[in-house]
Write a protein that holds these residues in place. Structure first.
Motif, PDB file in Angstrom:
ATOM      1  N   ILE A 265       0.883  -1.218   0.608  1.00 28.36           N
ATOM      2  CA  ILE A 265       0.632  -0.276   0.152  1.00 28.36           C
ATOM      3  C   ILE A 265       0.910   1.403   0.172  1.00 28.36           C
ATOM      4  N   HIS A 266       0.412   2.207  -0.396  1.00 31.41           N
ATOM      5  CA  HIS A 266       1.090   3.221  -1.119  1.00 31.41           C
ATOM      6  C   HIS A 266       0.259   4.563  -0.703  1.00 31.41           C
ATOM      7  N   VAL A 267       0.932   5.438   0.325  1.00 29.20           N
ATOM      8  CA  VAL A 267       0.050   6.510   0.421  1.00 29.20           C
ATOM      9  C   VAL A 267      -0.052   8.117  -0.405  1.00 29.20           C
ATOM     10  N   GLU A 268      -0.654   9.039  -0.950  1.00 29.42           N
ATOM     11  CA  GLU A 268      -0.159  10.035  -1.846  1.00 29.42           C
ATOM     12  C   GLU A 268       0.280  10.820  -1.124  1.00 29.42           C
ATOM     13  N   PHE A 269       0.916  11.421  -0.341  1.00 28.66           N
ATOM     14  CA  PHE A 269       0.763  12.662   0.589  1.00 28.66           C
ATOM     15  C   PHE A 269       0.522  13.889   0.149  1.00 28.66           C
ATOM     16  N   ALA A 270      -0.475  14.314   0.822  1.00 27.69           N
ATOM     17  CA  ALA A 270      -0.494  16.119   0.313  1.00 27.69           C
ATOM     18  C   ALA A 270      -0.786  17.323   0.783  1.00 27.69           C
ATOM     19  N   GLN A 341       9.905   8.170  -1.292  1.00 26.49           N
ATOM     20  CA  GLN A 341       9.995   8.564  -2.814  1.00 26.49           C
ATOM     21  C   GLN A 341       9.294  10.287  -2.183  1.00 26.49           C
ATOM     22  N   VAL A 342      10.553  10.982  -2.431  1.00 23.48           N
ATOM     23  CA  VAL A 342      10.218  12.104  -2.723  1.00 23.48           C
ATOM     24  C   VAL A 342      10.460  13.104  -4.772  1.00 23.48           C
ATOM     25  N   HIS A 343       9.422  14.341  -4.817  1.00 27.83           N
ATOM     26  CA  HIS A 343       9.642  14.709  -5.956  1.00 27.83           C
ATOM     27  C   HIS A 343       9.543  15.681  -5.285  1.00 27.83           C
ATOM     28  N   THR A 344      10.648  16.697  -6.304  1.00 25.20           N
ATOM     29  CA  THR A 344      10.964  18.281  -6.283  1.00 25.20           C
ATOM     30  C   THR A 344      11.013  18.539  -7.563  1.00 25.20           C
ATOM     31  N   ILE A 345      11.437  19.499  -7.969  1.00 21.89           N
ATOM     32  CA  ILE A 345      11.002  20.175  -8.732  1.00 21.89           C
ATOM     33  C   ILE A 345      11.864  19.735 -10.146  1.00 21.89           C
ATOM     34  N   TYR A 346      13.343  19.478  -9.239  1.00 24.97           N
ATOM     35  CA  TYR A 346      14.682  18.796 -10.395  1.00 24.97           C
ATOM     36  C   TYR A 346      14.799  17.937 -10.258  1.00 24.97           C
ATOM     37  N   TYR A 347      14.827  16.786  -9.251  1.00 25.81           N
ATOM     38  CA  TYR A 347      15.219  15.291  -8.659  1.00 25.81           C
ATOM     39  C   TYR A 347      13.940  14.530  -7.910  1.00 25.81           C
ATOM     40  N   GLY A 370       8.561   7.202 -13.186  1.00 24.48           N
ATOM     41  CA  GLY A 370       7.742   8.229 -12.764  1.00 24.48           C
ATOM     42  C   GLY A 370       7.923  10.107 -13.283  1.00 24.48           C
ATOM     43  N   THR A 371       9.518   9.732 -13.938  1.00 22.95           N
ATOM     44  CA  THR A 371       9.699  11.196 -14.629  1.00 22.95           C
ATOM     45  C   THR A 371       8.731  11.423 -16.429  1.00 22.95           C
ATOM     46  N   ALA A 372       9.742  10.014 -16.590  1.00 24.87           N
ATOM     47  CA  ALA A 372       9.037   9.888 -18.295  1.00 24.87           C
ATOM     48  C   ALA A 372       7.720  10.542 -17.913  1.00 24.87           C
ATOM     49  N   LEU A 373       6.583   9.504 -17.330  1.00 23.71           N
ATOM     50  CA  LEU A 373       5.666  10.009 -17.133  1.00 23.71           C
ATOM     51  C   LEU A 373       4.677  11.619 -17.385  1.00 23.71           C
ATOM     52  N   SER A 435       0.035  21.942 -18.294  1.00 27.21           N
ATOM     53  CA  SER A 435       0.044  22.225 -16.100  1.00 27.21           C
ATOM     54  C   SER A 435       0.614  21.287 -15.628  1.00 27.21           C
ATOM     55  N   THR A 436       1.140  22.137 -14.538  1.00 27.68           N
ATOM     56  CA  THR A 436       1.711  21.032 -13.392  1.00 27.68           C
ATOM     57  C   THR A 436       0.964  20.297 -12.268  1.00 27.68           C
ATOM     58  N   VAL A 437      -0.648  20.780 -12.002  1.00 24.23           N
ATOM     59  CA  VAL A 437      -1.030  19.922 -11.614  1.00 24.23           C
ATOM     60  C   VAL A 437      -1.153  18.457 -10.986  1.00 24.23           C
ATOM     61  N   GLY A 438      -0.914  17.964 -10.775  1.00 27.01           N
ATOM     62  CA  GLY A 438      -1.104  16.080 -10.515  1.00 27.01           C
ATOM     63  C   GLY A 438      -0.084  15.679 -11.528  1.00 27.01           C
ATOM     64  N   LEU A 439       0.856  16.594 -11.868  1.00 26.10           N
ATOM     65  CA  LEU A 439       2.201  15.362 -11.763  1.00 26.10           C
ATOM     66  C   LEU A 439       3.257  14.855 -11.133  1.00 26.10           C
ATOM     67  N   GLY A 440       2.495  15.900 -10.068  1.00 22.01           N
ATOM     68  CA  GLY A 440       3.690  14.777  -8.368  1.00 22.01           C
ATOM     69  C   GLY A 440       2.898  13.270  -8.303  1.00 22.01           C
ATOM     70  N   ASP A 441       0.855  13.173  -8.475  1.00 21.19           N
ATOM     71  CA  ASP A 441       0.798  11.936  -9.019  1.00 21.19           C
ATOM     72  C   ASP A 441       1.220  10.820  -9.340  1.00 21.19           C
ATOM     73  N   THR A 442       1.229  11.442 -10.739  1.00 23.35           N
ATOM     74  CA  THR A 442       1.447  11.381 -11.425  1.00 23.35           C
ATOM     75  C   THR A 442       2.757  10.267 -11.181  1.00 23.35           C
ATOM     76  N   ILE A 443       3.921  11.340 -10.801  1.00 20.62           N
ATOM     77  CA  ILE A 443       5.372  10.204 -10.568  1.00 20.62           C
ATOM     78  C   ILE A 443       5.102   9.202  -9.832  1.00 20.62           C
ATOM     79  N   SER A 444       4.327   9.735  -8.279  1.00 18.70           N
ATOM     80  CA  SER A 444       4.193   8.497  -7.702  1.00 18.70           C
ATOM     81  C   SER A 444       3.333   7.388  -7.852  1.00 18.70           C
ATOM     82  N   ALA A 445       2.732   7.637  -8.623  1.00 16.98           N
ATOM     83  CA  ALA A 445       2.245   6.589  -9.202  1.00 16.98           C
ATOM     84  C   ALA A 445       3.082   5.877 -10.534  1.00 16.98           C
TER      85      ALA A 445
END
Ligand SMILES: Nc1ncnc2c1ncn2[C@@H]1O[C@H](COP(=O)(O)OP(=O)(O)O)[C@@H](O)[C@H]1O
Ligand SMILES: O=P(O)(O)OC[C@H]1O[C@](O)(CO)[C@@H](O)[C@@H]1O
Ligand SMILES: [Mg+2]
Length: 459
Positions: A265-270, A341-347, A370-373, A435-445
């Protein structure tokens, strides 16, 4: 990448709990200047110092928006006033409406990547909401009929009377310049500011009592689950319930999902503005799950309530990689996660304990999915088929990538890291994202799904 896309076609994923409509505004200099003129630079500055954690009136919004623009950090602030909700509608023209919420975004992504089965649940499912899910046979909503679990397309399962939650998203771009009184502000990074609707109707983050007994059966049908939406909880409800009540229910759900099959189980934090609530979610939920994903603002917020305020401030202010690594180590250990897993603008970064079955090379591969998606989504707006991922693979790694790797190696050399596997990769950063909204969700998925696929190969 292609090997993963093939694996995905055999995989199933359960998603709960939050889906909404994202009404998006692309902010430009004019919007910002006119807001500043309307509310007054001095008033805004004063309110910024007060740092409202909820939006009760328009000035709260303007203050938090300008604050976000100044730091360029991704932020989300709850909207709790019906009046102000109306004000938004009269004050802004929305550029587009899209499906939002971790469940909405990830469900459509995985379904379009041809996952074998995506089961997406949210306690509310209105018509407009159902219409925003992609209409494919592999994306299903669970319902109970005649004492049996039935999986239906959202379009066959919605309830006419369910309200639809609308979040306002303000997309901002690096380089946007404006004046706040005597101060000239230039937005340092691109991102989004979320006005998250938190009316009570939408704050009951739970599995309906009817569906709950079938969670073990659902768990059996999938390879993993991605849970999210806990940020929508309130401290108190008008019927006497409270966050503790819903968190107890949430813990039951996690155990039920694993009752028949030991799924990951993964939790995507917000972002959770209220510190007490943030702490509750972290302490109740994280220790029960395997994997957690978050952005850099969120890791800073979490460290702050765990008592590491100085480190938190440093991450927020300086974006130094050694601080992020240290923070990630603390989180992994204190909450005993399998993987963070931590996502930031550069890495993007993964940290696990040393006994994780995957090698560092494999972990890096998983982050690359994640980053390709994300790059594909940022370029195209949406990923409509596995083919679209190729667009993401053509986006180059960002120009700070080499610098980031160097600083990371330095940080590792200075720190005690033997008990961990820590890997980072630079992001593929799209210059002019749709747009950028949801890019983090995309990476995590993408990261979590490929992590599962790699673990599966070890069995
Ligand atoms: N232009 C872009 N191109 C590719 N990836 C991006 C771009 N902008 C942001 N990202 C990625 O998306 C992430 C945003 O994640 P997050 O803040 O969690 O957003 P959300 O919660 O809206 O999904 C960033 O950390 C970065 O890795
Ligand atoms: O916190 P909420 O209201 O569930 O909303 C989550 C928000 O996060 C996103 O899922 C992006 O991560 C948006 O699409 C959505 O508006
Ligand atoms: Mg996010």
């Amino acid at each position: 990448m292609m090997e993963f896309l093939k694996d995905f076609q055999k995989m199933g994923m359960y998603l709960a709990y939050n889906v909404n409509v994202d009404a998006i505004v692309y902010l430009n200099e004019k919007h910002i200047e006119s807001l500043i003129k309307e509310f007054g630079a001095e008033n805004i500055k004063k309110r910024m110092d007060e740092y409202p954690r909820e939006i009760n009136e328009p000035l709260d919004f303007v203050a938090r928006l300008v604050h976000a623009l100044k730091t360029g950090k991704p932020q989300a602030v709850p909207l709790v006033s019906y009046e102000t909700d109306k004000w938004f509608n009269s004050r802004f023209k929305y550029d587009i409406e899209r499906i939002g919420g971790q469940v909405g975004i990830i469900a459509n992504l995985l379904a379009n990547l041809n996952f074998n089965r995506v089961i997406a649940y949210s306690p509310l499912l209105g018509k407009k909401q159902a219409e925003m899910f992609v209409n494919k046979d592999n994306l299903l909503y669970p319902v109970v009929e005649n004492g049996k679990l039935v999986l239906k397309k959202p379009l066959e399962a919605y309830r006419e009377s369910d309200p639809v939650k609308i979040n306002r998203i303000f997309e901002f771009r690096a380089g946007t310049k404006f004046k706040l009184g005597d101060e000239t502000i230039e937005v340092p990074y691109s991102g989004r500011f979320i006005v998250a609707c938190r009316f009570e109707d939408f704050a009951r983050i739970e599995t309906s009592p009817e569906l709950k007994p079938y969670l073990p059966e659902i768990g059996e049908m999938v390879d993993g689950a991605i849970l999210s939406g806990y940020q929508g909880l309130r401290k108190y409800y008008s019927d006497g319930k409270d966050a503790n009540y819903y968190l107890r229910k949430a813990k039951e759900d996690i155990k039920l999902l694993r009752k028949k099959k030991d799924i990951k189980i993964h939790v995507e934090f917000a972002s959770i503005q209220d510190r007490e609530l943030r702490k509750k979610v972290i302490y109740n939920i994280f220790p029960l799950v395997d994997s957690v994903g978050m952005d850099e603002a969120e890791i800073a917020h979490i460290l702050s309530v765990l008592g590491y305020r100085e480190l938190s401030d440093r991450i927020f202010t300086y974006n130094r990689i050694e601080d992020a690594v240290l923070g990630a180590k603390i989180l992994l250990d204190e909450l005993n996660l399998e993987i963070l897993q931590v996502h930031t603008i550069y890495y993007l970064m993964y940290i696990t304990h040393n006994d994780n079955p995957l090698t560092e090379e494999e972990l890096r591969k998983s982050l690359e999915v994640g980053t390709a998606l994300a790059a594909a989504r940022a370029s195209l707006g949406d990923i409509k088929s596995p083919e679209d991922v190729k667009v993401g693979l053509k986006v180059p790694f960002n120009e700070k990538g080499e610098y980031v790797k160097l600083r990371f190696e330095e940080a590792k050399a200075k720190m005690r890291t033997r008990e961990y596997k820590i890997v980072i990769i630079p992001t593929r950063l799209v210059k002019n994202p749709v747009s950028t909204v949801g890019l983090g969700d995309t990476i995590s998925a993408g990261a979590f799904a490929s992590y599962l696929s790699l673990l599966g190969r070890k069995e």
